[in-house]
Design a protein around this motif. Sequence first.
Motif, PDB file in Angstrom:
ATOM      1  N   UNK A   1      32.290  64.041 -29.509  1.00 49.92           N
ATOM      2  CA  UNK A   1      31.119  64.741 -30.013  1.00 49.92           C
ATOM      3  C   UNK A   1      30.818  65.954 -29.132  1.00 49.92           C
ATOM      4  N   UNK A   2      30.011  66.856 -29.696  1.00 47.11           N
ATOM      5  CA  UNK A   2      29.497  68.014 -28.973  1.00 47.11           C
ATOM      6  C   UNK A   2      27.973  67.948 -29.017  1.00 47.11           C
ATOM      7  N   UNK A   3      27.342  68.213 -27.888  1.00 44.52           N
ATOM      8  CA  UNK A   3      25.891  68.083 -27.793  1.00 44.52           C
ATOM      9  C   UNK A   3      25.196  69.348 -28.263  1.00 44.52           C
ATOM     10  N   UNK A   4      24.130  69.172 -29.039  1.00 43.83           N
ATOM     11  CA  UNK A   4      23.271  70.274 -29.482  1.00 43.83           C
ATOM     12  C   UNK A   4      21.848  69.949 -29.048  1.00 43.83           C
ATOM     13  N   UNK A   5      21.329  70.692 -28.099  1.00 50.59           N
ATOM     14  CA  UNK A   5      19.988  70.394 -27.597  1.00 50.59           C
ATOM     15  C   UNK A   5      18.913  70.947 -28.519  1.00 50.59           C
ATOM     16  N   UNK A   6      17.689  70.449 -28.353  1.00 54.91           N
ATOM     17  CA  UNK A   6      16.569  70.876 -29.181  1.00 54.91           C
ATOM     18  C   UNK A   6      15.598  71.771 -28.410  1.00 54.91           C
ATOM     19  N   UNK A   7      16.029  72.263 -27.274  1.00 49.89           N
ATOM     20  CA  UNK A   7      15.193  73.141 -26.471  1.00 49.89           C
ATOM     21  C   UNK A   7      16.091  74.200 -25.833  1.00 49.89           C
TER      22      UNK A   7
ATOM     23  N   UNK B   1      18.179  82.973 -21.219  1.00 44.02           N
ATOM     24  CA  UNK B   1      18.282  84.223 -21.972  1.00 44.02           C
ATOM     25  C   UNK B   1      17.265  85.257 -21.490  1.00 44.02           C
ATOM     26  N   UNK B   2      16.245  84.813 -20.748  1.00 46.50           N
ATOM     27  CA  UNK B   2      15.236  85.733 -20.236  1.00 46.50           C
ATOM     28  C   UNK B   2      15.662  86.426 -18.944  1.00 46.50           C
ATOM     29  N   UNK B   3      16.756  85.962 -18.340  1.00 41.39           N
ATOM     30  CA  UNK B   3      17.266  86.593 -17.127  1.00 41.39           C
ATOM     31  C   UNK B   3      17.918  87.926 -17.506  1.00 41.39           C
ATOM     32  N   UNK B   4      17.701  88.980 -16.722  1.00 43.36           N
ATOM     33  CA  UNK B   4      18.375  90.249 -17.033  1.00 43.36           C
ATOM     34  C   UNK B   4      19.891  90.056 -17.141  1.00 43.36           C
ATOM     35  N   UNK B   5      20.455  90.405 -18.285  1.00 40.00           N
ATOM     36  CA  UNK B   5      21.877  90.219 -18.512  1.00 40.00           C
ATOM     37  C   UNK B   5      22.263  88.818 -18.922  1.00 40.00           C
ATOM     38  N   UNK B   6      21.273  87.937 -19.037  1.00 39.31           N
ATOM     39  CA  UNK B   6      21.560  86.550 -19.410  1.00 39.31           C
ATOM     40  C   UNK B   6      21.804  86.413 -20.903  1.00 39.31           C
TER      41      UNK B   6
ATOM     42  N   UNK C   1      25.058  75.148 -26.120  1.00 40.27           N
ATOM     43  CA  UNK C   1      24.314  74.083 -26.803  1.00 40.27           C
ATOM     44  C   UNK C   1      22.864  74.456 -27.094  1.00 40.27           C
ATOM     45  N   UNK C   2      22.496  75.709 -26.914  1.00 39.85           N
ATOM     46  CA  UNK C   2      21.095  76.139 -27.019  1.00 39.85           C
ATOM     47  C   UNK C   2      20.572  76.035 -28.448  1.00 39.85           C
ATOM     48  N   UNK C   3      19.320  75.616 -28.573  1.00 41.33           N
ATOM     49  CA  UNK C   3      18.694  75.523 -29.885  1.00 41.33           C
ATOM     50  C   UNK C   3      18.557  76.898 -30.538  1.00 41.33           C
ATOM     51  N   UNK C   4      18.484  77.949 -29.744  1.00 40.94           N
ATOM     52  CA  UNK C   4      18.357  79.286 -30.309  1.00 40.94           C
ATOM     53  C   UNK C   4      19.599  79.680 -31.110  1.00 40.94           C
TER      54      UNK C   4
END
Length: 244
Positions: free
Chosen positions: A211-217, A222-227, A232-235
Amino acid sequence: MDVCAALADVGEFGPFFAIGTNPAEQVDPTWRPMTDLYTDPEPLRARIAHVRRVLDGDERVAASIAFQGMAARVLSAPLAVVVLHGMLPAVTAGALHWRVSVTGPWPLWLADPRGEVLPDDLGEAADRLTALLVTEHLGPLVAAVRAQVPISERLLWGNAASSVAAAKRLIGSSRPAAAERAAQVAAGVLARGPFAGAGERRPAVGADVGWTFQRRSCCLYYKVPGGGTCADCVLNLRAARSRG
């Protein structure tokens, strides 16, 4: 295989799996038990501030990333030892020690290396491992971080769950014969306690087995400059749905 040999074996996977057991470290006064990290606010405050400087991000981002690194440090080696050696190391908050490192993850050292052989039932193994991790480390660490920075408890447990999935993936890629067992034990952990509800298991992609994990948070990186966003990000899931 005793617990020292088992920890040395899994420590070869990288710094997030490394827990030292050399008794000669006893003479080094800079080692402090993990209980101090969870009860003395100053070291954790300094760590979050250090991460904030390195990332050039805000306080919530720094708290999230600092937590994720620490969570990965305390859970990866025990998970790997359970998977590969059928043994639960006694990495209690009193026995497991840390010391400050200017670069990289803080080193860990186990003052009293003991362990117990687990039953063959992987469900029971997951129960025992989850109870140890949550009670001794992750629960107190979540509380300690939130006492420093106003950050979502759900986000922090999502970080911990993501670290379980990442450790499972690395164990499987390093020891392919154990990949299925790693997937079963990690799935058991993610179905228990505060991990449950942090995400879901989807059909395996890439290097994942089972399986592959998909988080809900989101860890906020992404808020880091250049991040950007983690795999697995919910976004990412929300973006895919909006495109569909």
